[in-house]
Design a protein around this motif. Sequence first.
Motif, PDB file in Angstrom:
ATOM      1  N   ILE A  53      22.941   5.724  35.240  1.00  0.00           N
ATOM      2  CA  ILE A  53      22.594   5.606  33.806  1.00  0.00           C
ATOM      3  C   ILE A  53      23.596   5.519  32.838  1.00  0.00           C
ATOM      4  O   ILE A  53      25.001   6.131  33.221  1.00  0.00           O
ATOM      5  CB  ILE A  53      21.602   6.419  33.477  1.00  0.00           C
ATOM      6  CG1 ILE A  53      22.208   8.110  33.716  1.00  0.00           C
ATOM      7  CG2 ILE A  53      20.213   6.385  33.986  1.00  0.00           C
ATOM      8  CD1 ILE A  53      21.364   9.007  32.967  1.00  0.00           C
ATOM      9  N   HIS A  54      23.735   4.822  31.779  1.00  0.00           N
ATOM     10  CA  HIS A  54      24.731   5.343  30.472  1.00  0.00           C
ATOM     11  C   HIS A  54      25.827   4.388  30.845  1.00  0.00           C
ATOM     12  O   HIS A  54      26.756   4.632  30.115  1.00  0.00           O
ATOM     13  CB  HIS A  54      24.982   6.531  30.126  1.00  0.00           C
ATOM     14  CG  HIS A  54      23.561   7.293  29.710  1.00  0.00           C
ATOM     15  ND1 HIS A  54      23.169   8.697  30.046  1.00  0.00           N
ATOM     16  CD2 HIS A  54      22.523   6.728  28.942  1.00  0.00           C
ATOM     17  CE1 HIS A  54      22.096   8.765  29.430  1.00  0.00           C
ATOM     18  NE2 HIS A  54      21.643   7.861  28.627  1.00  0.00           N
ATOM     19  N   ARG A  55      26.135   3.783  31.974  1.00  0.00           N
ATOM     20  CA  ARG A  55      27.397   3.288  32.419  1.00  0.00           C
ATOM     21  C   ARG A  55      27.419   1.903  32.430  1.00  0.00           C
ATOM     22  O   ARG A  55      28.243   1.295  32.051  1.00  0.00           O
ATOM     23  CB  ARG A  55      27.989   4.158  33.589  1.00  0.00           C
ATOM     24  CG  ARG A  55      28.236   5.461  33.484  1.00  0.00           C
ATOM     25  CD  ARG A  55      28.279   6.311  34.738  1.00  0.00           C
ATOM     26  NE  ARG A  55      28.213   7.866  34.382  1.00  0.00           N
ATOM     27  CZ  ARG A  55      28.401   8.814  34.921  1.00  0.00           C
ATOM     28  NH1 ARG A  55      29.012   8.527  36.131  1.00  0.00           N
ATOM     29  NH2 ARG A  55      27.966   9.808  34.637  1.00  0.00           N
ATOM     30  N   GLN A  62      20.511  -0.402  33.258  1.00  0.00           N
ATOM     31  CA  GLN A  62      19.753  -0.665  31.831  1.00  0.00           C
ATOM     32  C   GLN A  62      18.420   0.007  31.900  1.00  0.00           C
ATOM     33  O   GLN A  62      17.856   0.795  31.213  1.00  0.00           O
ATOM     34  CB  GLN A  62      19.682  -1.893  31.231  1.00  0.00           C
ATOM     35  CG  GLN A  62      21.031  -2.517  30.462  1.00  0.00           C
ATOM     36  CD  GLN A  62      21.415  -1.778  29.449  1.00  0.00           C
ATOM     37  OE1 GLN A  62      20.474  -1.136  28.915  1.00  0.00           O
ATOM     38  NE2 GLN A  62      22.667  -1.353  29.027  1.00  0.00           N
ATOM     39  N   THR A  65      18.289   3.495  32.634  1.00  0.00           N
ATOM     40  CA  THR A  65      18.689   4.365  31.267  1.00  0.00           C
ATOM     41  C   THR A  65      17.726   4.303  30.403  1.00  0.00           C
ATOM     42  O   THR A  65      17.221   5.500  29.864  1.00  0.00           O
ATOM     43  CB  THR A  65      19.758   3.400  30.520  1.00  0.00           C
ATOM     44  OG1 THR A  65      21.127   3.723  31.547  1.00  0.00           O
ATOM     45  CG2 THR A  65      20.276   4.352  29.316  1.00  0.00           C
ATOM     46  N   GLU A  69      15.766   7.679  29.121  1.00  0.00           N
ATOM     47  CA  GLU A  69      15.692   8.182  27.730  1.00  0.00           C
ATOM     48  C   GLU A  69      14.066   8.040  27.190  1.00  0.00           C
ATOM     49  O   GLU A  69      13.880   8.839  26.248  1.00  0.00           O
ATOM     50  CB  GLU A  69      16.562   7.017  26.915  1.00  0.00           C
ATOM     51  CG  GLU A  69      17.982   7.375  27.078  1.00  0.00           C
ATOM     52  CD  GLU A  69      18.373   8.861  26.916  1.00  0.00           C
ATOM     53  OE1 GLU A  69      17.958   9.506  25.947  1.00  0.00           O
ATOM     54  OE2 GLU A  69      19.238   9.262  28.049  1.00  0.00           O
ATOM     55  N   GLU A 252      30.266  11.830  31.545  1.00  0.00           N
ATOM     56  CA  GLU A 252      29.291  11.740  30.543  1.00  0.00           C
ATOM     57  C   GLU A 252      29.273  12.720  29.511  1.00  0.00           C
ATOM     58  O   GLU A 252      28.379  12.501  28.352  1.00  0.00           O
ATOM     59  CB  GLU A 252      27.794  12.086  31.537  1.00  0.00           C
ATOM     60  CG  GLU A 252      26.530  11.749  30.762  1.00  0.00           C
ATOM     61  CD  GLU A 252      26.370  10.051  30.774  1.00  0.00           C
ATOM     62  OE1 GLU A 252      25.736   9.532  29.962  1.00  0.00           O
ATOM     63  OE2 GLU A 252      26.914   9.308  31.922  1.00  0.00           O
ATOM     64  N   HIS A 269      24.496  14.566  25.204  1.00  0.00           N
ATOM     65  CA  HIS A 269      25.386  14.382  26.505  1.00  0.00           C
ATOM     66  C   HIS A 269      26.431  15.267  26.609  1.00  0.00           C
ATOM     67  O   HIS A 269      27.007  15.418  27.496  1.00  0.00           O
ATOM     68  CB  HIS A 269      26.032  12.828  26.165  1.00  0.00           C
ATOM     69  CG  HIS A 269      24.993  11.726  26.078  1.00  0.00           C
ATOM     70  ND1 HIS A 269      24.198  11.504  26.953  1.00  0.00           N
ATOM     71  CD2 HIS A 269      24.802  10.930  25.104  1.00  0.00           C
ATOM     72  CE1 HIS A 269      23.248  10.513  26.343  1.00  0.00           C
ATOM     73  NE2 HIS A 269      23.567  10.191  25.125  1.00  0.00           N
TER      74      HIS A 269
END
Length: 404
Positions: A53-55, A62, A65, A69, A252, A269
């Motif tokens: 995620i988030h990367r 996506q 993530t 979330e 992160e 985070h």
Amino acid sequence: MFNVEHIRKDFPILNRQVNGKPLVYLDNAATSQTPQQVIDVIVDYYSNYNANIHRGVHSLSQEATDAYEQARLKIQKHVNAKFSHEIIFTSGTTHGINLIANGFASLLEQGDEIIVSALEHHSNIVPWQMLCERTGAELKVIPMNLEGELIMSEYDKLLTPNTKLVFVNHISNALGTINPIEYIIEQAHQVGAAVLVDGAQACPHIKPDVQALDVDFYVTSAHKMCGPTGQGMLYGKEAWLNKLPPYQGGGEMIAEVSFEKTTYADLPHKFEAGTPNICGGIAFGAAIDYMNAIGFDAIETYEHQLLAYATIKLSEIEGLKIYGTSKHKTSVISFNLEGIHPYDIGTILDKLGIAVRTGHHCAQPIMNFFNIPGTVRASFAFYNSKAEVDALVAGVKKAKMMLS
Ligand SMILES: *Cc1c(COP(=O)(O)O)cnc(C)c1O
């Protein structure tokens, strides 16, 4: 309409047999069972959108993530936190407590005091002892009475301007007592102390409102409320989370890194170093959806009936003593049979397919208080039936006959 037979169909494990007998699962305070709806979410994640995620800019990343979330938002809504960044994903209650204990290590000094309660789980005692050793702060304990209730007049006496942190569980895992956390929080705030509440035993039964409680930190685990193991959450007031240093360093949790200086990422985070249990977080959200669909009011009412019925039926057995008799308790019954070791009762019950916990329940100080080696603990969930209570009562009677 609450229909237990209908609900039981959601839990595939309840169909299995143990030692040739239908499983009667009464160890819910240790971990709950998982409904098909949550199992499906886990299978869907690994079958269809497993990615970090988030990367990544790619689609799978996506999707993962977004789902992760989304789960954070579900938890935020569930506990009524003001901001979603006040929800930190953790590996469970123990992780959340250690994160706060570590953070307070940099804020405490010699002469400061931490208050815990006599009803705590070991995971609520040891981190504070370690913190006191590191900082020179002193640990004080709210005592309890014979009903298994914390004595509030004694708590009042422990509070001083030196009190920096009060730590208490919302509901005791060993006895089921519901602690008066509203009062505890209010009084602590009077002397300027922060309060951390362990909600691991509360969240399977009730919906906490962190804003109404005005609690500073609240932690819980997913696996006691129909979610997966190795997953939990920490709620913290924004101002406190900004004040505390990060717990672990890693990916992160950073904004910028050089060998001279690293700056930390914004909340949440800052406290989520490394690749988290992505599927676990998503499944935690699904478990909350599942329980909310049944409804916490219905769950509370039903479990109360089960508790009342089981208490009456078990009390009819001669020589059986129940520990934890507060009027304010959840569906946990800790008991012993006179002259019989709890382990022996647990072993015979297992032969009958009945799963209970025996031992000190990670709460040795409570057992010392009652001067017993441990108890047999039956803990009921909303998917347990009256027939299962009857099976337990018959099993205990049989164990008594065989062992005395
Ligand atoms: C289960 C439990 C814990 C520990 O939870 P983990 O998921 O093992 O971290 C802490 N406190 C209470 C009251 C519990 O019941």
